[in-house]
Design a protein around this motif. Structure first.
Motif, PDB file in Angstrom:
ATOM      1  N   THR A  86       0.849  -1.182   0.000  1.00  0.00           N
ATOM      2  CA  THR A  86       0.000   0.000   0.000  1.00  0.00           C
ATOM      3  C   THR A  86       0.890   1.240   0.000  1.00  0.00           C
ATOM      4  OG1 THR A  86      -0.054   0.172   2.405  1.00  0.00           O
ATOM      5  CG2 THR A  86      -1.760  -1.211   1.359  1.00  0.00           C
ATOM      6  N   THR A  87       0.275   2.396  -0.213  1.00  0.00           N
ATOM      7  CA  THR A  87       1.042   3.640  -0.185  1.00  0.00           C
ATOM      8  C   THR A  87       1.693   3.831   1.180  1.00  0.00           C
ATOM      9  OG1 THR A  87      -0.405   4.630  -1.838  1.00  0.00           O
ATOM     10  CG2 THR A  87       0.914   6.139  -0.531  1.00  0.00           C
ATOM     11  N   ARG A  88       0.967   3.533   2.225  1.00  0.00           N
ATOM     12  CA  ARG A  88       1.527   3.671   3.581  1.00  0.00           C
ATOM     13  C   ARG A  88       2.724   2.742   3.781  1.00  0.00           C
ATOM     14  NH1 ARG A  88      -0.548   5.761   8.249  1.00  0.00           N
ATOM     15  NH2 ARG A  88      -2.526   6.037   7.168  1.00  0.00           N
ATOM     16  N   GLN A  89       2.582   1.497   3.357  1.00  0.00           N
ATOM     17  CA  GLN A  89       3.688   0.539   3.494  1.00  0.00           C
ATOM     18  C   GLN A  89       4.884   0.967   2.656  1.00  0.00           C
ATOM     19  OE1 GLN A  89       1.363  -2.822   2.234  1.00  0.00           O
ATOM     20  NE2 GLN A  89       1.226  -3.661   4.310  1.00  0.00           N
ATOM     21  N   ALA A  90       4.619   1.457   1.438  1.00  0.00           N
ATOM     22  CA  ALA A  90       5.703   1.912   0.565  1.00  0.00           C
ATOM     23  C   ALA A  90       6.413   3.104   1.182  1.00  0.00           C
ATOM     24  CB  ALA A  90       5.156   2.268  -0.814  1.00  0.00           C
ATOM     25  N   ALA A  91       5.646   4.021   1.759  1.00  0.00           N
ATOM     26  CA  ALA A  91       6.243   5.190   2.405  1.00  0.00           C
ATOM     27  C   ALA A  91       7.131   4.763   3.571  1.00  0.00           C
ATOM     28  CB  ALA A  91       5.154   6.142   2.880  1.00  0.00           C
ATOM     29  N   GLU A  92       6.663   3.825   4.368  1.00  0.00           N
ATOM     30  CA  GLU A  92       7.481   3.314   5.472  1.00  0.00           C
ATOM     31  C   GLU A  92       8.746   2.656   4.949  1.00  0.00           C
ATOM     32  OE1 GLU A  92       5.032   0.750   7.866  1.00  0.00           O
ATOM     33  OE2 GLU A  92       3.674   2.384   8.397  1.00  0.00           O
ATOM     34  N   HIS A  93       8.614   1.882   3.883  1.00  0.00           N
ATOM     35  CA  HIS A  93       9.763   1.201   3.277  1.00  0.00           C
ATOM     36  C   HIS A  93      10.803   2.210   2.795  1.00  0.00           C
ATOM     37  CE1 HIS A  93      11.864  -2.040   1.188  1.00  0.00           C
ATOM     38  NE2 HIS A  93      11.880  -1.286   0.103  1.00  0.00           N
ATOM     39  N   LEU A  94      10.336   3.320   2.229  1.00  0.00           N
ATOM     40  CA  LEU A  94      11.234   4.348   1.700  1.00  0.00           C
ATOM     41  C   LEU A  94      11.691   5.338   2.757  1.00  0.00           C
ATOM     42  CD1 LEU A  94       9.381   5.165  -1.645  1.00  0.00           C
ATOM     43  CD2 LEU A  94      11.508   3.859  -1.372  1.00  0.00           C
ATOM     44  N   GLY A  95      11.044   5.325   3.914  1.00  0.00           N
ATOM     45  CA  GLY A  95      11.391   6.283   4.956  1.00  0.00           C
ATOM     46  C   GLY A  95      10.885   7.686   4.631  1.00  0.00           C
ATOM     47  N   THR A  96       9.735   7.762   3.986  1.00  0.00           N
ATOM     48  CA  THR A  96       9.143   9.038   3.614  1.00  0.00           C
ATOM     49  C   THR A  96       7.687   9.058   4.067  1.00  0.00           C
ATOM     50  OG1 THR A  96       8.917  10.595   1.783  1.00  0.00           O
ATOM     51  CG2 THR A  96       8.438   8.303   1.296  1.00  0.00           C
ATOM     52  N   SER A  97       6.992  10.121   3.756  1.00  0.00           N
ATOM     53  CA  SER A  97       5.595  10.210   4.166  1.00  0.00           C
ATOM     54  C   SER A  97       4.665   9.779   3.031  1.00  0.00           C
ATOM     55  CB  SER A  97       5.255  11.645   4.568  1.00  0.00           C
ATOM     56  OG  SER A  97       5.254  12.481   3.427  1.00  0.00           O
ATOM     57  N   VAL A  98       3.435   9.455   3.399  1.00  0.00           N
ATOM     58  CA  VAL A  98       2.407   9.135   2.413  1.00  0.00           C
ATOM     59  C   VAL A  98       2.206  10.345   1.503  1.00  0.00           C
ATOM     60  CG1 VAL A  98      -0.063   8.650   2.146  1.00  0.00           C
ATOM     61  CG2 VAL A  98       1.278   7.402   3.850  1.00  0.00           C
ATOM     62  N   HIS A  99       2.187  11.529   2.093  1.00  0.00           N
ATOM     63  CA  HIS A  99       1.998  12.760   1.320  1.00  0.00           C
ATOM     64  C   HIS A  99       3.079  12.915   0.245  1.00  0.00           C
ATOM     65  CE1 HIS A  99       0.878  16.842   0.348  1.00  0.00           C
ATOM     66  NE2 HIS A  99       2.139  17.187   0.509  1.00  0.00           N
TER      67      HIS A  99
END
Length: 87
Positions: free
Chosen positions: A34-47
């Protein structure tokens, strides 16, 4: 004394475990996040990921029905190629 059948069985079992491990690694590499999981994986925010999509930059994504998903392997590739570039 080890019998021939036991040696063959061990070789086959070892090879099967190797095949299963490689298939499992390939499947994990292509998990849809998901976008949230991808953001966590990348160390960035959903926004930030949403902004990348809007600008046409960022990691490759796919639409699944009404949802956005990212392949874990695409995130890794995006990081390795320098990130924050149009895809």
């Amino acid at each position: 004394m080890i019998r021939f059948e036991e040696v063959i069985r061990k070789v086959i079992v070892d090879e099967l475990y190797s095949i299963i491990a490689s298939l499992t690694a390939a499947k994990v590499a292509d998990l849809l996040l998901t976008t949230r999981q991808a953001a966590e994986h990348l160390g960035t925010s959903v926004h930030t990921l949403e902004a990348y999509r809007y600008k046409g930059t960022g990691p490759e994504f796919v639409k699944c029905g009404g949802s956005i998903r990212y392949y874990a392997s695409a995130l890794t590739q995006w990081i390795e190629t320098g990130g924050d570039r149009p895809h």
